[in-house]
Design a protein around this motif. Structure first.
Motif, PDB file in Angstrom:
ATOM      1  N   VAL A 164     -54.760 -74.326  10.041  1.00 10.09           N
ATOM      2  CA  VAL A 164     -55.345 -75.096  11.140  1.00 10.09           C
ATOM      3  C   VAL A 164     -54.603 -74.651  12.404  1.00 10.09           C
ATOM      4  CG1 VAL A 164     -55.716 -77.384  12.118  1.00 10.09           C
ATOM      5  CG2 VAL A 164     -55.897 -77.049   9.637  1.00 10.09           C
ATOM      6  N   LEU A 165     -55.295 -73.980  13.300  1.00 10.55           N
ATOM      7  CA  LEU A 165     -54.620 -73.349  14.438  1.00 10.55           C
ATOM      8  C   LEU A 165     -53.836 -74.331  15.291  1.00 10.55           C
ATOM      9  CD1 LEU A 165     -57.073 -70.613  15.764  1.00 10.55           C
ATOM     10  CD2 LEU A 165     -54.991 -70.315  14.424  1.00 10.55           C
ATOM     11  N   GLU A 166     -54.414 -75.492  15.548  1.00  9.91           N
ATOM     12  CA  GLU A 166     -53.721 -76.471  16.390  1.00  9.91           C
ATOM     13  C   GLU A 166     -52.352 -76.823  15.808  1.00  9.91           C
ATOM     14  OE1 GLU A 166     -58.146 -77.217  17.115  1.00  9.91           O
ATOM     15  OE2 GLU A 166     -56.838 -76.560  15.485  1.00  9.91           O
ATOM     16  N   ASP A 167     -52.311 -77.033  14.498  1.00 12.23           N
ATOM     17  CA  ASP A 167     -51.042 -77.392  13.844  1.00 12.23           C
ATOM     18  C   ASP A 167     -50.061 -76.227  13.891  1.00 12.23           C
ATOM     19  OD1 ASP A 167     -52.218 -79.809  13.261  1.00 12.23           O
ATOM     20  OD2 ASP A 167     -52.653 -79.320  11.162  1.00 12.23           O
ATOM     21  N   LYS A 168     -50.568 -75.025  13.647  1.00 12.24           N
ATOM     22  CA  LYS A 168     -49.689 -73.854  13.660  1.00 12.24           C
ATOM     23  C   LYS A 168     -49.133 -73.591  15.051  1.00 12.24           C
ATOM     24  CE  LYS A 168     -48.535 -71.749  10.916  1.00 12.24           C
ATOM     25  NZ  LYS A 168     -47.240 -71.743  10.194  1.00 12.24           N
ATOM     26  N   ILE A 169     -49.954 -73.767  16.079  1.00 14.75           N
ATOM     27  CA  ILE A 169     -49.478 -73.548  17.448  1.00 14.75           C
ATOM     28  C   ILE A 169     -48.365 -74.528  17.797  1.00 14.75           C
ATOM     29  CG2 ILE A 169     -50.138 -73.741  19.887  1.00 14.75           C
ATOM     30  CD1 ILE A 169     -52.882 -72.572  19.045  1.00 14.75           C
ATOM     31  N   GLU A 170     -48.540 -75.777  17.426  1.00 18.26           N
ATOM     32  CA  GLU A 170     -47.491 -76.770  17.692  1.00 18.26           C
ATOM     33  C   GLU A 170     -46.192 -76.384  16.983  1.00 18.26           C
ATOM     34  OE1 GLU A 170     -47.496 -79.153  19.865  1.00 18.26           O
ATOM     35  OE2 GLU A 170     -49.552 -78.626  20.429  1.00 18.26           O
ATOM     36  N   GLU A 171     -46.303 -75.875  15.772  1.00 14.63           N
ATOM     37  CA  GLU A 171     -45.116 -75.425  15.017  1.00 14.63           C
ATOM     38  C   GLU A 171     -44.440 -74.258  15.728  1.00 14.63           C
ATOM     39  OE1 GLU A 171     -44.287 -72.950  10.932  1.00 14.63           O
ATOM     40  OE2 GLU A 171     -45.891 -74.446  10.884  1.00 14.63           O
ATOM     41  N   LEU A 172     -45.244 -73.301  16.201  1.00 20.36           N
ATOM     42  CA  LEU A 172     -44.685 -72.139  16.886  1.00 20.36           C
ATOM     43  C   LEU A 172     -44.036 -72.518  18.211  1.00 20.36           C
ATOM     44  CD1 LEU A 172     -47.545 -69.538  16.230  1.00 20.36           C
ATOM     45  CD2 LEU A 172     -45.366 -69.785  15.006  1.00 20.36           C
ATOM     46  N   LYS A 173     -44.610 -73.498  18.888  1.00 22.28           N
ATOM     47  CA  LYS A 173     -44.004 -73.973  20.139  1.00 22.28           C
ATOM     48  C   LYS A 173     -42.607 -74.546  19.894  1.00 22.28           C
ATOM     49  CE  LYS A 173     -48.050 -75.064  22.986  1.00 22.28           C
ATOM     50  NZ  LYS A 173     -47.545 -74.564  24.284  1.00 22.28           N
ATOM     51  N   ARG A 174     -42.450 -75.243  18.766  1.00 19.55           N
ATOM     52  CA  ARG A 174     -41.127 -75.802  18.436  1.00 19.55           C
ATOM     53  C   ARG A 174     -40.123 -74.694  18.144  1.00 19.55           C
ATOM     54  NH1 ARG A 174     -44.445 -79.640  15.694  1.00 19.55           N
ATOM     55  NH2 ARG A 174     -44.167 -78.550  13.707  1.00 19.55           N
ATOM     56  N   MET A 175     -40.627 -73.515  17.791  1.00 13.96           N
ATOM     57  CA  MET A 175     -39.775 -72.359  17.524  1.00 13.96           C
ATOM     58  C   MET A 175     -39.570 -71.510  18.786  1.00 13.96           C
ATOM     59  SD  MET A 175     -41.649 -71.408  13.922  1.00 13.96           S
ATOM     60  CE  MET A 175     -40.901 -69.783  13.794  1.00 13.96           C
ATOM     61  N   ASN A 176     -40.104 -72.005  19.914  1.00 12.58           N
ATOM     62  CA  ASN A 176     -39.972 -71.321  21.209  1.00 12.58           C
ATOM     63  C   ASN A 176     -40.620 -69.929  21.219  1.00 12.58           C
ATOM     64  OD1 ASN A 176     -38.454 -73.428  22.517  1.00 12.58           O
ATOM     65  ND2 ASN A 176     -36.668 -72.768  21.325  1.00 12.58           N
ATOM     66  N   ILE A 177     -41.732 -69.819  20.514  1.00 14.34           N
ATOM     67  CA  ILE A 177     -42.504 -68.576  20.542  1.00 14.34           C
ATOM     68  C   ILE A 177     -43.606 -68.711  21.588  1.00 14.34           C
ATOM     69  CG2 ILE A 177     -44.087 -67.105  19.230  1.00 14.34           C
ATOM     70  CD1 ILE A 177     -42.462 -67.720  16.749  1.00 14.34           C
ATOM     71  N   PRO A 178     -43.662 -67.824  22.567  1.00  8.10           N
ATOM     72  CA  PRO A 178     -44.694 -67.918  23.612  1.00  8.10           C
ATOM     73  C   PRO A 178     -46.106 -67.791  23.020  1.00  8.10           C
ATOM     74  CG  PRO A 178     -42.953 -66.374  24.233  1.00  8.10           C
ATOM     75  CD  PRO A 178     -42.742 -66.697  22.789  1.00  8.10           C
ATOM     76  N   ILE A 179     -46.989 -68.694  23.433  1.00 11.37           N
ATOM     77  CA  ILE A 179     -48.370 -68.693  22.970  1.00 11.37           C
ATOM     78  C   ILE A 179     -49.224 -68.066  24.069  1.00 11.37           C
ATOM     79  CG2 ILE A 179     -50.256 -70.060  22.026  1.00 11.37           C
ATOM     80  CD1 ILE A 179     -47.654 -70.211  20.396  1.00 11.37           C
ATOM     81  N   ILE A 180     -49.870 -66.949  23.752  1.00 13.29           N
ATOM     82  CA  ILE A 180     -50.598 -66.193  24.765  1.00 13.29           C
ATOM     83  C   ILE A 180     -52.084 -66.204  24.445  1.00 13.29           C
ATOM     84  CG2 ILE A 180     -50.848 -63.951  25.893  1.00 13.29           C
ATOM     85  CD1 ILE A 180     -47.966 -63.352  24.852  1.00 13.29           C
TER      86      ILE A 180
END
Length: 248
Positions: A164-180
């Motif tokens: 589920v992209l929304e959930d994965k993006i939130e997880e990546l944000k917590r890892m400080n990975i830039p979302i482009i």
């Protein structure tokens, strides 16, 4: 122990079970899938994902794939199991690769529908050092036979995960990975986009692009400079260009 079995009837229970793998719901349930042709079978074997080979009665591939179960079948059965117009003389029964998620260079796909596009994107992801491809719910199945063929076996060489992209993006944000995200408005030209050690780039559906609710979650945006009278590029082509530039 390696098993060697001969199957001559379409009504055989094992053959019926294999035929079900042509449907996505059974591939997901069994965590197995079929592949066509020697090249893909070799890639699956090299990756440790090959459970059995399915070969025509008069063919002998045993020496090429040691310690793998062998199923001998008639040409009629092979034609029914295969997804290609001219059925091969060898197929493979595979299990899905184990997931080992990379953390630095990530590709997120939002609603990719065309199997050829997804296969091509996976090939480019391998070529340009993407660690993991996250495929959003609603996209074509990674283990669709046309995706596998289009990938030329690269599905066995990269981490793939349906999420589920929304959930994965939130997880990546917590890892400080830039979302482009990818869009022209308020975006930076790919030519001048800064080089990043880690990132998550999002590519969207063939007709509609990335959904607005996903774009709203992005930290920044980029676009590909093009001639004005060219409105857009095929998503697989665009993805390949972007991944190439980000890999320089």
């Amino acid at each position: 122990m390696v098993m060697k079995m001969v199957y001559t009837s379409l009504e055989n229970a094992k053959i019926k079970e294999l035929r079900k793998l042509k449907q996505r719901k059974y591939r997901e349930k069994q965590k197995q899938f079929l592949i066509d042709g020697k090249h893909l079978v070799q890639e699956a074997y090299n990756a440790g994902c090959l459970d059995a080979i399915i070969v025509l009665e008069d063919m002998n591939y045993d020496s090429l794939f040691p310690n793998v179960d062998v199923m001998k079948v008639t040409s009629e059965i092979m034609k029914v199991l295969s997804d290609v117009e001219t059925s091969p003389n060898i197929m493979g029964l595979c299990h899905k690769p184990e997931l080992s998620t990379g953390k630095n260079k990530l590709l997120l796909l939002d609603g990719i529908q065309d199997p050829g596009n997804l296969g091509t994107i996976i090939r480019s992801a391998v070529a340009f050092h993407i660690d993991t491809v996250y495929i959003g719910k609603g996209s074509v199945d990674v283990y669709n036979p046309k995706v596998i063929r289009s990938s030329q076996g690269m599905i066995f060489k990269i981490n793939l995960q349906t999420v589920v992209l929304e959930d994965k993006i939130e997880e990546l944000k917590r890892m400080n990975i830039p979302i482009i995200g990818t869009k022209v408005t308020n975006g930076k030209s790919l030519k001048s986009f800064p080089k990043l050690d880690k990132f998550a780039i999002i590519m969207g559906n063939e007709g509609n692009g990335v959904r607005s609710e996903i774009l709203e979650l992005c930290d920044e945006y980029l676009y590909i400079d093009m001639k004005e009278n060219c409105e857009s590029l095929n998503v697989a082509v665009a993805t390949s260009i972007i991944l190439y530039e980000l890999d320089k």
